[in-house]
Design a protein around this motif. Sequence first.
Motif, PDB file in Angstrom:
ATOM      1  N   PHE A 191       0.696  -1.141  -0.037  1.00 39.82           N
ATOM      2  CA  PHE A 191       0.188  -0.134   0.028  1.00 39.82           C
ATOM      3  C   PHE A 191       0.883   1.187  -0.071  1.00 39.82           C
ATOM      4  O   PHE A 191       1.975   1.446   0.825  1.00 39.82           O
ATOM      5  CB  PHE A 191      -1.004  -0.126   1.215  1.00 39.82           C
ATOM      6  CG  PHE A 191      -2.144   0.784   1.041  1.00 39.82           C
ATOM      7  CD1 PHE A 191      -3.282   0.302   0.699  1.00 39.82           C
ATOM      8  CD2 PHE A 191      -2.110   2.320   1.150  1.00 39.82           C
ATOM      9  CE1 PHE A 191      -4.406   1.218   0.349  1.00 39.82           C
ATOM     10  CE2 PHE A 191      -3.202   3.169   0.945  1.00 39.82           C
ATOM     11  CZ  PHE A 191      -4.333   2.454   0.445  1.00 39.82           C
ATOM     12  N   LEU A 192       0.631   2.104  -0.905  1.00 41.31           N
ATOM     13  CA  LEU A 192       1.494   3.283  -1.143  1.00 41.31           C
ATOM     14  C   LEU A 192       0.471   4.585  -0.846  1.00 41.31           C
ATOM     15  O   LEU A 192      -0.687   4.731  -1.323  1.00 41.31           O
ATOM     16  CB  LEU A 192       1.943   3.521  -2.482  1.00 41.31           C
ATOM     17  CG  LEU A 192       2.686   2.167  -2.779  1.00 41.31           C
ATOM     18  CD1 LEU A 192       2.995   2.529  -4.544  1.00 41.31           C
ATOM     19  CD2 LEU A 192       3.723   1.932  -2.257  1.00 41.31           C
ATOM     20  N   VAL A 214       4.014  -1.228   3.432  1.00 39.65           N
ATOM     21  CA  VAL A 214       3.721   0.170   3.170  1.00 39.65           C
ATOM     22  C   VAL A 214       4.638   1.091   2.748  1.00 39.65           C
ATOM     23  O   VAL A 214       5.530   0.626   3.160  1.00 39.65           O
ATOM     24  CB  VAL A 214       2.634   0.724   4.104  1.00 39.65           C
ATOM     25  CG1 VAL A 214       1.547   0.195   4.766  1.00 39.65           C
ATOM     26  CG2 VAL A 214       3.617   1.015   5.514  1.00 39.65           C
ATOM     27  N   TRP A 215       4.343   2.139   2.103  1.00 40.13           N
ATOM     28  CA  TRP A 215       5.347   3.189   1.696  1.00 40.13           C
ATOM     29  C   TRP A 215       4.629   4.504   1.876  1.00 40.13           C
ATOM     30  O   TRP A 215       3.416   4.637   1.311  1.00 40.13           O
ATOM     31  CB  TRP A 215       6.040   3.196   0.225  1.00 40.13           C
ATOM     32  CG  TRP A 215       7.036   4.120   0.000  1.00 40.13           C
ATOM     33  CD1 TRP A 215       8.155   4.403   0.195  1.00 40.13           C
ATOM     34  CD2 TRP A 215       6.363   5.298  -0.420  1.00 40.13           C
ATOM     35  NE1 TRP A 215       8.470   5.600  -0.125  1.00 40.13           N
ATOM     36  CE2 TRP A 215       7.684   6.153  -0.913  1.00 40.13           C
ATOM     37  CE3 TRP A 215       5.387   5.867  -1.094  1.00 40.13           C
ATOM     38  CZ2 TRP A 215       7.671   7.488  -1.026  1.00 40.13           C
ATOM     39  CZ3 TRP A 215       5.160   6.970  -1.648  1.00 40.13           C
ATOM     40  CH2 TRP A 215       6.282   7.821  -1.894  1.00 40.13           C
ATOM     41  N   LEU A 226       7.553  -2.058   6.237  1.00 41.59           N
ATOM     42  CA  LEU A 226       8.075  -0.651   5.627  1.00 41.59           C
ATOM     43  C   LEU A 226       8.808  -1.119   4.469  1.00 41.59           C
ATOM     44  O   LEU A 226       9.897  -1.529   4.398  1.00 41.59           O
ATOM     45  CB  LEU A 226       8.847   0.201   6.437  1.00 41.59           C
ATOM     46  CG  LEU A 226       8.987   1.561   6.109  1.00 41.59           C
ATOM     47  CD1 LEU A 226       7.676   2.377   5.799  1.00 41.59           C
ATOM     48  CD2 LEU A 226       9.764   2.326   7.083  1.00 41.59           C
ATOM     49  N   GLY A 227       8.381  -0.256   3.127  1.00 42.36           N
ATOM     50  CA  GLY A 227       9.008  -0.492   1.952  1.00 42.36           C
ATOM     51  C   GLY A 227       9.846   0.860   1.804  1.00 42.36           C
ATOM     52  O   GLY A 227       9.377   1.906   2.350  1.00 42.36           O
ATOM     53  N   ARG A 228      11.241   0.682   1.460  1.00 43.00           N
ATOM     54  CA  ARG A 228      11.875   1.864   1.202  1.00 43.00           C
ATOM     55  C   ARG A 228      11.508   3.012   0.146  1.00 43.00           C
ATOM     56  O   ARG A 228      11.658   3.899  -0.038  1.00 43.00           O
ATOM     57  CB  ARG A 228      13.422   1.560   1.029  1.00 43.00           C
ATOM     58  CG  ARG A 228      13.938   1.053   2.225  1.00 43.00           C
ATOM     59  CD  ARG A 228      15.405   0.513   1.987  1.00 43.00           C
ATOM     60  NE  ARG A 228      15.431  -0.528   0.957  1.00 43.00           N
ATOM     61  CZ  ARG A 228      16.374  -1.319   0.651  1.00 43.00           C
ATOM     62  NH1 ARG A 228      17.716  -0.669   0.999  1.00 43.00           N
ATOM     63  NH2 ARG A 228      16.484  -2.063  -0.347  1.00 43.00           N
ATOM     64  N   THR A 229      10.841   2.107  -1.111  1.00 47.09           N
ATOM     65  CA  THR A 229      10.532   2.898  -2.153  1.00 47.09           C
ATOM     66  C   THR A 229       9.195   2.386  -2.745  1.00 47.09           C
ATOM     67  O   THR A 229       9.012   1.008  -2.499  1.00 47.09           O
ATOM     68  CB  THR A 229      11.599   2.888  -3.498  1.00 47.09           C
ATOM     69  OG1 THR A 229      11.800   1.449  -3.846  1.00 47.09           O
ATOM     70  CG2 THR A 229      12.932   3.603  -2.860  1.00 47.09           C
ATOM     71  N   PRO A 230       8.341   3.011  -3.565  1.00 48.58           N
ATOM     72  CA  PRO A 230       7.487   2.437  -4.271  1.00 48.58           C
ATOM     73  C   PRO A 230       7.807   1.199  -4.989  1.00 48.58           C
ATOM     74  O   PRO A 230       7.156   0.402  -5.207  1.00 48.58           O
ATOM     75  CB  PRO A 230       6.692   3.408  -5.099  1.00 48.58           C
ATOM     76  CG  PRO A 230       7.304   4.762  -4.578  1.00 48.58           C
ATOM     77  CD  PRO A 230       8.304   4.619  -3.867  1.00 48.58           C
ATOM     78  N   SER A 235       7.656  -4.654  -6.133  1.00 48.51           N
ATOM     79  CA  SER A 235       8.496  -5.906  -6.601  1.00 48.51           C
ATOM     80  C   SER A 235       8.377  -7.006  -5.394  1.00 48.51           C
ATOM     81  O   SER A 235       8.612  -8.238  -5.968  1.00 48.51           O
ATOM     82  CB  SER A 235      10.084  -5.419  -6.660  1.00 48.51           C
ATOM     83  OG  SER A 235      10.658  -5.068  -5.460  1.00 48.51           O
ATOM     84  N   THR A 236       8.146  -6.676  -4.183  1.00 44.83           N
ATOM     85  CA  THR A 236       8.008  -7.622  -3.234  1.00 44.83           C
ATOM     86  C   THR A 236       6.627  -8.132  -2.786  1.00 44.83           C
ATOM     87  O   THR A 236       6.621  -9.040  -2.143  1.00 44.83           O
ATOM     88  CB  THR A 236       8.668  -6.964  -1.785  1.00 44.83           C
ATOM     89  OG1 THR A 236       8.101  -5.831  -1.703  1.00 44.83           O
ATOM     90  CG2 THR A 236      10.246  -6.873  -2.013  1.00 44.83           C
TER      91      THR A 236
END
Length: 466
Positions: A191-192, A214-215, A226-230, A235-236
């Motif tokens: 989720f972004l 999320v990002w 927590l994702g570092r970038t969209p 990709s994950t």
Amino acid sequence: MAAVSLRLGDLVWGKLGRYPPWPGKIVNPPKDLKKPRGKKCFFVKFFGTEDHAWIKVEQLKPYHAHKEEMIKINKGKRFQQAVDAVEEFLRRAKGKDQDLTIPESSTVKGMMAGPMAAFKWQPAVSEPVKDADPHFHHFLLSQTEKPAVCYQAITKKLKICEEETGSTSIQAADSTAVNGSITPTDKKIGFLGLGLMGSGIVSNLLKMGHTVTVWNRTAEKEGARLGRTPAEVVSTCDITFACVSDPKAAKDLVLGPSGVLQGIRPGKCYVDMSTVDADTVTELAQVIVSRGGRFLEAPVSGNQQLSNDGMLVILAAGDRGLYEDCSSCFQAMGKTSFFLGEVGNAAKMMLIVNMVQGSFMATIAEGLTLAQVTGQSQQTLLDILNQGQLASIFLDQKCQNILQGNFKPDFYLKYIQKDLRLAIALGDAVNHPTPMAAAANEVYKRAKALDQSDNDMSAVYRAYIH
């Protein structure tokens, strides 16, 4: 339905998931459409709908033997039209063995051979989502006279409501978010965007057992990864949702540095829940699909409170298979969802909904200020409205905001003005007048000039008193 002995050319009743049995004929599938693996099934062309599908043999019954039974349990104009089409076919066939030619429904002006869309039919509530057949294929020929374009792989349910214009409105999907439990998908969810709407959506996804990464530009969400970038999130994860403020933000999120597009690989799914214009969402769909991804637009009708309560209304369009894959997510975040066909339809419908809402809010503010300047009680006006046909939670809450001078944002004023602007542009594009929306838009612009952008939309009231 019990298994029966069937063969090519038989007329049957076919059942798709929890939808009612529908009359059709077993035919040869297109050469490029592979047969699903696993249980025995037949390829069925349905009468009166231009739908085709692989149907498992246990979900089929002979037409003649069960005709009276099906007519008793199924009602509705569309169903009767389908039965009439079968009877007309039988009259024309006159006992001869011939290829299927299903009579065209009266509302279908033409048929085009568009791209095929694969999807999984949503199982009944009692069946776990994971048991849905991932190889189940379905496609239809679109009801349109326009030439095929890259994103007309659209589908529709058997139970639909067709207007005189030939447009199609899909009935709301069932939701068990309120009544009953939700079986969360085993797919990894991304989720972004954790704004007013996104934060509540993610909370409900987590609450219902989904695994969420999320990002956000500024904040994290407790309980979520927590994702570092969209790009990293996409990709994950199997399905990534996004909810941002406007067309520019939606494009930047996809096309910008370390954006969504960089994480798209064949089979990756992207669901844009932002309220934007149809051109923007169509452009995003095209670039996602060009990389082998799957795309669904799914803007939501509601506000922060409804988002927190999991009571949003979801308007979806695009990849029908992806819509079905998102079933448990939509049930977690909303009270109902609508599938509206090809990409762009949900954006248009959402803008129309918000145009009506924004214009109504401006009218409420206008009425309250007129009451004040003519010596009438604003509270009494609200009491009268709450006892009449206009009574609604929206009316009461927004009037209370104004009477209490509390404009804490539940739906940002700047965003409703953006939606009005886009709705007016939508009208201009088809030469349709929108004078009420245009007048309301000017009032919101006045409120923005008075530094009300980051307040609730009800702060449009201040445009009338300054």
